[in-house]
Design a protein around this motif. Sequence first.
Motif: not given
Ligand code: MN
Length: 231
Positions: A29-31, A51-53, A81-85, A112-114, A133-135, A201-204
Amino acid sequence: MSYVFNPEAVTSVPVVGRAERFPVRRVYCVGRNYEEHAKEMGFTGREPPFFFLKPANAVVPVEAGATGSIAYPPLTKNLHHEIELVVAIGTGGKNILAADAHKHIFGYAVGLDMTRRDLQNEMKKQGRPWSIGKAFDQSAPIGPITPVAAAGDVANAEIYVQVNGADRQRSNVAKLIWNIGETIEHLSAAWELQPGDLIYTGTPEGVAAVVAGDTLVGGVGGLGTLTVKIA
Ligand code: MN
């Protein structure tokens, strides 16, 4: 080969137009890869990508046209929610140049990077890893992977997520700070990519909380939609 217990099945994602599925190896995942999201997180400017995984088995594949389900995770009161490509790697490599990155891409998906934002923020404050928080389990819902040839102009596609029918995030992939090729260049300098790797790839901007009972519908132009209900 025999094991002391049966290994877990490989997590796999459906592929548009194919019976075969995409087996997941790693989830990178890209921050902070969209400027307006970096600002809402309290940062500005173009910093080198970081990056994180997430574990491969945190991926929740959602079949085409289906509504996926994830449990509201423990320990948090602020699930975002983080919507991502998502970029799906089909050919591995290290030290890949941005100009050659397209040769390594199998396809694209909506993900989604929840994020357990309260836990991530606490870890940030303490200078500790973000993993809690992420994984966490079920933190990476993903829709079907569209092979490159069928995906259209993903680099200039609209990206959005609605919660219970109302817009939460809406932007364009063209606003990535580090575009897909540059992201792969940086990532493959740090890790050797392999087939089966996914890159969120990251979220807007517009990240916000969801609660049990909410339904999220996310999309990237040309890649269909991803529907997930928070159980
Ligand atoms: Mn993200």
